[in-house]
Scaffold this active site. Structure first.
Site, PDB file in Angstrom:
ATOM      1  CG  ASP A  98      90.452 -27.409 -59.814  1.00  9.40           C
ATOM      2  OD1 ASP A  98      89.470 -28.139 -60.039  1.00  9.40           O
ATOM      3  OD2 ASP A  98      91.112 -26.869 -60.722  1.00  9.40           O
ATOM      4  CE  LYS A  99      83.708 -31.037 -54.378  1.00  7.62           C
ATOM      5  NZ  LYS A  99      82.639 -30.392 -53.560  1.00  7.62           N
TER       6      LYS A  99
END
Length: 226
Positions: A98-99
Site C-alpha cells: 500500500d501507498k
C-alpha cells in the site's frame, strides 16, 4: 489462450496495451488482422506492426519501494510505480504494497510466475517489520497470531514476534487489503511504519530505499520452483 494474455505472459506488453494495438489493426495472426479477444497458440505466426513478435527475456527485479509510491501500472495515476522507476522495458508489480508502506516489491514481465505467486492457496510467506503508535503486551502478540476479525473477515493464523515494546515482526500467508493495519487497529493500535522485508525466498537485505536490483539466477530458480 487469448491474444492479450499471451502477449502479456511473453513480456511483450500489458493486456490493456495489447487490446489497444489490436483495435488499431496493428496485430496480425497467421496473415489475418487479429480480432479483440481472439484465441491463439504460441505456434501461431503473430506480427505487430508487420514484425514478428520476439519473446522477451524474462525480467525479475526487486525494488525497495518508498512510502508514497503506488503499486499500479496505470501511468495516469500520480506517483505510480512505473513512472517512478522509469525502467526502459515493460514490467509490472507483482501484487501490491500500500501507498503508505515501504519495502520489497517484485517487478517482472513474467505473467505466468505472477499468477502463480498471487494464488492465495500457494501459502507464500511475506514478512514485515511493523511499528505501532504505543507499547503492546504479550496478549496483543498472541491474539494477532491467532487471526483477527477485520470486518466480517477473519485473517489466517500467522507468525508474529516482538522486536521492541512497539515494534513487531509478522509473517503472513495471505494479502488482504491493508491487512496488518486493520489487524492492529482491531486492538486499538495505529501503524506508524510498515516495511516488507521478504517475499518467499527474496529478502530486501541492505537494498536502500528507492533502489532496485535484478534477482540472481539462483533466486529466480528458487522463486519459480516454490
Amino acid at each position: 489462450m487469448r491474444i492479450n494474455k499471451l502477449l502479456s505472459n511473453l513480456g511483450i506488453c500489458s493486456r490493456k496495451e495489447a487490446n489497444r494495438l489490436i483495435e488499431a489493426n496493428r496485430v496480425i495472426v497467421n496473415g489475418i488482422n487479429c480480432m479483440p479477444g481472439q484465441w491463439v497458440e504460441e505456434s501461431d505466426k503473430i506480427l505487430i506492426d508487420k514484425k514478428p513478435i520476439v519473446k522477451n527475456n524474462k525480467i525479475y527485479i526487486i525494488l525497495n519501494k518508498p512510502a508514497g509510491i503506488i503499486c499500479t501500472s496505470a501511468k495516469e495515476i500520480e506517483n505510480n510505480i512505473i513512472t517512478y522507476m522509469n525502467y526502459p522495458k515493460y514490467i509490472f508489480p507483482v501484487g501490491r504494497l500500500d501507498k503508505d508502506s515501504q519495502g520489497l516489491i517484485l517487478m517482472t514481465n513474467d505473467g505466468e510466475l505472477t499468477n502463480k505467486i498471487l494464488k492465495s492457496e500457494n501459502e507464500h510467506e511475506k514478512e514485515y517489520i511493523v511499528t505501532v503508535d504505543k507499547d503492546f503486551d504479550e496478549t496483543f502478540i498472541l491474539k494477532m497470531s491467532q487471526g483477527v476479525d477485520i470486518g466480517g473477515i477473519k485473517t489466517k493464523p500467522c507468525k508474529i514476534s516482538k522486536i521492541t515494546n512497539n515494534t513487531f515482526k509478522i509473517i503472513l500467508t495471505q494479502g488482504l487489503n491493508r491487512q496488518i493495519r486493520k489487524m492492529s487497529k482491531a486492538f486499538g493500535y495505529t501503524v506508524t511504519k510498515l516495511e516488507r522485508v521478504r517475499i518467499m525466498n527474496i529478502k530486501i537485505d541492505k537494498l536502500k530505499i528507492g533502489h532496485w536490483r535484478e534477482l540472481s539466477k539462483s533466486e529466480v530458480e528458487e522463486l519459480i520452483n516454490s
